[in-house]
Write an enzyme that holds these catalytic residues in place. Structure first.
Site, PDB file in Angstrom:
ATOM      1  N   HIS A 187      37.641  39.616  36.298  1.00  7.78           N
ATOM      2  CA  HIS A 187      38.295  40.782  36.899  1.00  7.78           C
ATOM      3  C   HIS A 187      39.778  40.470  37.113  1.00  7.78           C
ATOM      4  O   HIS A 187      40.205  39.320  36.975  1.00  7.78           O
ATOM      5  CB  HIS A 187      37.624  41.178  38.223  1.00  7.78           C
ATOM      6  CG  HIS A 187      37.644  40.088  39.255  1.00  7.78           C
ATOM      7  ND1 HIS A 187      36.538  39.341  39.596  1.00  7.78           N
ATOM      8  CD2 HIS A 187      38.651  39.603  40.003  1.00  7.78           C
ATOM      9  CE1 HIS A 187      36.867  38.458  40.501  1.00  7.78           C
ATOM     10  NE2 HIS A 187      38.147  38.592  40.769  1.00  7.78           N
TER      11      HIS A 187
HETATM   12  C1  T46 Z   1      38.984  36.232  42.786  1.00 11.61           C
HETATM   13  C2  T46 Z   1      38.236  35.026  42.379  1.00 11.61           C
HETATM   14  C3  T46 Z   1      39.118  33.822  42.223  1.00 11.61           C
HETATM   15  C4  T46 Z   1      33.199  39.159  50.165  1.00 11.61           C
HETATM   16  O1  T46 Z   1      32.375  39.770  50.860  1.00 11.61           O
HETATM   17  N1  T46 Z   1      34.430  38.840  50.673  1.00 11.61           N
HETATM   18  C5  T46 Z   1      35.361  38.158  49.951  1.00 11.61           C
HETATM   19  O2  T46 Z   1      36.447  37.882  50.481  1.00 11.61           O
HETATM   20  C6  T46 Z   1      35.047  37.777  48.616  1.00 11.61           C
HETATM   21  C7  T46 Z   1      36.055  37.026  47.773  1.00 11.61           C
HETATM   22  C8  T46 Z   1      33.814  38.103  48.118  1.00 11.61           C
HETATM   23  N2  T46 Z   1      32.907  38.777  48.893  1.00 11.61           N
HETATM   24  C9  T46 Z   1      31.585  39.085  48.333  1.00 11.61           C
HETATM   25  C10 T46 Z   1      31.582  40.131  47.242  1.00 11.61           C
HETATM   26  C11 T46 Z   1      30.436  39.720  46.353  1.00 11.61           C
HETATM   27  O3  T46 Z   1      29.234  40.279  46.838  1.00 11.61           O
HETATM   28  O4  T46 Z   1      31.056  37.889  47.736  1.00 11.61           O
HETATM   29  C12 T46 Z   1      30.349  38.200  46.548  1.00 11.61           C
HETATM   30  C13 T46 Z   1      30.904  37.410  45.368  1.00 11.61           C
HETATM   31  O5  T46 Z   1      32.239  37.898  45.050  1.00 11.61           O
HETATM   32  P1  T46 Z   1      32.789  37.995  43.541  1.00 11.61           P
HETATM   33  O6  T46 Z   1      31.667  38.318  42.632  1.00 11.61           O
HETATM   34  O7  T46 Z   1      33.962  38.924  43.546  1.00 11.61           O
HETATM   35  O8  T46 Z   1      33.267  36.491  43.290  1.00 11.61           O
HETATM   36  P2  T46 Z   1      34.101  35.884  42.082  1.00 11.61           P
HETATM   37  O9  T46 Z   1      33.937  34.432  42.175  1.00 11.61           O
HETATM   38  O10 T46 Z   1      33.783  36.554  40.801  1.00 11.61           O
HETATM   39  O11 T46 Z   1      35.644  36.265  42.409  1.00 11.61           O
HETATM   40  C14 T46 Z   1      36.262  35.763  43.567  1.00 11.61           C
HETATM   41  C15 T46 Z   1      37.072  36.854  44.267  1.00 11.61           C
HETATM   42  O12 T46 Z   1      36.231  37.981  44.520  1.00 11.61           O
HETATM   43  C16 T46 Z   1      38.248  37.320  43.463  1.00 11.61           C
HETATM   44  O13 T46 Z   1      39.111  38.087  44.278  1.00 11.61           O
HETATM   45  O14 T46 Z   1      40.138  36.397  42.415  1.00 11.61           O
HETATM   46  O15 T46 Z   1      37.139  34.695  43.234  1.00 11.61           O
END
Ligand code: T46
Length: 139
Positions: A49
């Site tokens: 993303h």
């Molecule tokens: C990014 C990369 C480097 C939350 O509730 N609060 C938060 O602050 C974050 C970051 C995530 N979440 C929840 C949302 C999803 O249900 O945690 C779960 C996993 O998040 P996500 O699938 O977005 O994780 P990544 O590793 O794909 O991405 C993350 C960050 O979301 C993103 O901003 O730049 O790490």
């Protein structure tokens, strides 16, 4: 593409090492959120993303991982394997995190609170967003 990797000052002494990060000093924005990922399953790639506004610094405080950055024109891969190095990731930058070592802890300093509306989770939408915003803050 310009890659900005910060080398943070290490306050080491005979007890070990310490890194301190302050808003607008070692980190170029106000830190509004900190999160970290660990126990990443072998072979997994996270991310896929971009963000419209969010700026972040990624620090692999333990172990190692790789970050693939893509500004819509160019791609770069960065290895993070030092607890005193931080990779700046601007807004409007596609990111993928992969090759996590089993002991990797990836710490992220974020300029904004969590906001799902800031995410662009489809690559074609990302390219369209860049086109619409005439390049945004591409680096
Ligand atoms: C990014 C990369 C480097 C939350 O509730 N609060 C938060 O602050 C974050 C970051 C995530 N979440 C929840 C949302 C999803 O249900 O945690 C779960 C996993 O998040 P996500 O699938 O977005 O994780 P990544 O590793 O794909 O991405 C993350 C960050 O979301 C993103 O901003 O730049 O790490």
């Amino acid at each position: 593409m310009q890659i900005t990797k910060y080398i943070f000052p290490v306050h080491g002494d005979d007890r070990g090492q310490l890194v301190a990060l302050e808003n607008f000093h070692e980190v170029p924005f106000e830190i509004k959120r900190v999160y970290y990922m660990y126990d990443t399953v072998a072979g997994v790639t996270r991310g896929y993303h971009a963000h419209k506004s969010l700026e972040q610094i990624l620090i692999c405080v333990h172990g190692s991982c790789k970050i693939r950055l893509d500004n819509g024109q160019e791609k770069e891969t960065v290895l993070l394997d030092k607890p005193y190095e931080g990779l700046y990731v601007s807004n409007v930058m596609w990111r993928e995190m992969y090759d996590f070592s089993p002991d990797a802890v990836l710490l992220v300093l974020a300029s904004e609170l969590y906001d799902e509306k800031d995410y662009i989770r489809n690559y074609d939408d990302f390219l369209h967003y860049i086109h619409e915003t005439e390049g945004g803050n591409r680096q």
